[in-house]
Design a protein around this motif. Structure first.
Motif, short mmCIF file in Angstrom:
data_model
loop_
_atom_site.label_atom_id
_atom_site.label_comp_id
_atom_site.label_asym_id
_atom_site.label_seq_id
_atom_site.Cartn_x
_atom_site.Cartn_y
_atom_site.Cartn_z
N ALA A 1 66.76 4.68 76.14
CA ALA A 1 65.96 5.73 77.12
C ALA A 1 65.99 5.55 78.53
CB ALA A 1 64.80 5.84 76.42
N ARG A 2 66.07 4.50 78.48
CA ARG A 2 66.08 4.10 80.37
C ARG A 2 67.38 4.62 80.58
NH1 ARG A 2 63.76 -1.44 78.90
NH2 ARG A 2 61.51 -1.39 79.66
N VAL A 3 68.30 4.13 79.82
CA VAL A 3 69.86 4.47 80.59
C VAL A 3 69.88 6.24 80.21
CG1 VAL A 3 72.55 3.95 79.76
CG2 VAL A 3 70.75 2.47 79.23
N VAL B 1 61.44 13.50 78.29
CA VAL B 1 60.80 13.39 76.96
C VAL B 1 61.41 12.45 76.16
CG1 VAL B 1 61.39 14.79 74.55
CG2 VAL B 1 60.47 16.20 77.12
N VAL B 2 62.65 11.96 76.18
CA VAL B 2 63.42 10.84 75.59
C VAL B 2 62.34 9.65 76.20
CG1 VAL B 2 65.40 9.60 75.76
CG2 VAL B 2 65.86 12.16 75.48
N TYR B 3 62.21 9.06 77.71
CA TYR B 3 61.30 8.28 77.36
C TYR B 3 60.09 8.25 76.89
CZ TYR B 3 60.37 4.62 80.87
OH TYR B 3 59.78 3.19 81.33
N VAL B 4 59.83 9.78 76.51
CA VAL B 4 58.17 9.04 76.86
C VAL B 4 58.00 8.74 74.63
CG1 VAL B 4 56.10 10.89 76.12
CG2 VAL B 4 57.34 11.13 77.70
N ILE B 5 58.79 9.20 74.33
CA ILE B 5 59.83 8.92 73.48
C ILE B 5 59.62 7.64 72.36
CG2 ILE B 5 60.26 9.08 70.69
CD1 ILE B 5 61.01 12.29 71.71
N ALA B 6 60.14 7.04 73.79
CA ALA B 6 60.18 5.63 73.46
C ALA B 6 59.40 5.11 73.99
CB ALA B 6 61.72 5.14 74.08
N PHE B 7 58.30 5.68 74.74
CA PHE B 7 57.34 4.80 75.45
C PHE B 7 55.74 5.27 75.23
CE2 PHE B 7 60.95 3.05 77.99
CZ PHE B 7 61.02 1.84 77.69
N TYR B 8 55.92 6.41 74.44
CA TYR B 8 54.67 6.93 73.47
C TYR B 8 53.43 5.85 74.14
CZ TYR B 8 54.13 5.38 69.59
OH TYR B 8 54.72 4.43 67.79
N ASN B 9 53.39 4.67 73.30
CA ASN B 9 52.58 3.74 73.29
C ASN B 9 52.22 2.35 74.75
OD1 ASN B 9 54.19 2.21 72.99
ND2 ASN B 9 53.34 0.91 71.50
N ARG C 1 68.26 8.44 80.02
CA ARG C 1 66.95 9.36 81.51
C ARG C 1 67.56 9.42 82.74
NH1 ARG C 1 61.84 6.46 83.62
NH2 ARG C 1 63.55 4.82 84.07
N VAL C 2 68.63 8.17 82.78
CA VAL C 2 68.57 8.16 84.55
C VAL C 2 70.22 8.54 84.42
CG1 VAL C 2 70.10 6.92 85.44
CG2 VAL C 2 67.76 5.77 84.80
N VAL C 3 71.04 8.90 83.44
CA VAL C 3 72.08 9.56 83.51
C VAL C 3 71.74 11.14 83.05
CG1 VAL C 3 73.76 10.00 82.21
CG2 VAL C 3 73.37 7.95 82.22
N MET C 4 70.38 12.00 83.12
CA MET C 4 69.27 12.58 82.35
C MET C 4 69.75 13.50 84.10
SD MET C 4 68.92 13.95 78.59
CE MET C 4 69.01 15.35 79.15
N ILE C 5 68.84 12.13 85.04
CA ILE C 5 68.07 12.78 85.98
C ILE C 5 69.25 13.09 86.67
CG2 ILE C 5 67.31 12.32 87.87
CD1 ILE C 5 64.80 11.57 85.49
N ILE C 6 70.74 12.42 86.85
CA ILE C 6 71.73 12.70 87.42
C ILE C 6 72.59 13.62 87.55
CG2 ILE C 6 74.15 11.14 88.34
CD1 ILE C 6 72.35 8.73 88.09
N ALA C 7 72.85 14.18 86.47
CA ALA C 7 73.76 15.00 85.66
C ALA C 7 72.14 15.95 86.29
CB ALA C 7 73.90 14.94 84.32
N MET D 1 54.66 0.34 66.21
CA MET D 1 56.33 0.07 66.62
C MET D 1 57.04 -0.10 67.92
SD MET D 1 58.76 3.27 64.77
CE MET D 1 59.46 3.78 66.21
N ASN D 2 57.70 -1.29 67.55
CA ASN D 2 58.30 -1.65 68.58
C ASN D 2 59.64 -1.18 68.86
OD1 ASN D 2 58.87 -2.39 71.20
ND2 ASN D 2 58.20 -4.97 71.13
N ALA D 3 60.73 0.12 69.51
CA ALA D 3 61.48 -0.30 69.05
C ALA D 3 62.50 -0.52 70.06
CB ALA D 3 62.16 0.92 68.67
N ILE D 4 62.76 -1.43 69.99
CA ILE D 4 63.30 -2.68 71.60
C ILE D 4 64.79 -1.81 72.05
CG2 ILE D 4 64.47 -3.95 72.39
CD1 ILE D 4 62.68 -6.34 71.35
N LEU D 5 65.28 -0.65 70.85
CA LEU D 5 66.76 -0.63 70.91
C LEU D 5 66.67 0.58 71.12
CD1 LEU D 5 69.77 -0.82 70.90
CD2 LEU D 5 69.69 0.07 68.53
N LEU D 6 65.66 1.53 70.81
CA LEU D 6 65.19 3.23 71.69
C LEU D 6 64.76 2.64 72.69
CD1 LEU D 6 64.83 6.12 70.41
CD2 LEU D 6 62.44 5.24 70.46
#
Length: 141
Positions: free
Chosen positions: A10-12, A47-55, A14-20, A1-6
């Protein structure tokens, strides 16, 4: 599965959550927040990043590089407690120092801040370790 929108989200996220998480970490010893909540926020972003890029082939190697953060965090937290003993006070006694930096100015460094940073790193390291264990269990790596 290649969910480009996810993956884009996830990239956005991840950055927002780490800054927060860094914001919550540094305001934690004066107001609600601190190392534990900040670490959970940063770990949630991972975790959000891992879910999006698990493969992705490099994901497991990147997570394995982050896993030692739990040890670094424990050393920082323990070291902040030992500093009080080294200065003739009790274990985990709060100490403050004022450091003058050239472009920033004077900043306050304290053992509670060092302890919070240690907890922050430890929580992120444990969350990454759990993600790695789940990835190995599901044969994702």
């Amino acid at each position: 599965m290649n969910a480009i929108l996810l993956q884009l989200a996830a990239r956005v996220i991840r950055v927002v959550m780490i800054i927060a998480s860094v914001f919550v970490l540094f305001r934690g010893h004066n107001q609600p927040g601190g190392g534990f909540i900040g670490g959970l926020l940063a770990g949630g972003g991972i975790v959000v990043y891992v879910i999006a890029f698990y493969n992705h082939p490099l994901l497991s190697k990147t997570l394995r590089a982050l896993a030692p953060m739990r040890v670094i965090g424990l050393i920082l937290a323990l070291g902040s407690g030992i500093l009080g003993v080294l200065f003739g006070e009790s274990f985990l006694h709060a100490l403050w120092w004022k450091i003058e930096l050239p472009l920033i100015g004077a900043i306050d460094i304290s053992t509670p801040l060092i302890f919070d940073v240690g907890v922050y790193f430890a929580v992120i390291g444990v969350m990454v370790m759990v993600i790695l264990l789940l990835m190995e269990d599901r044969k994702w790596s």
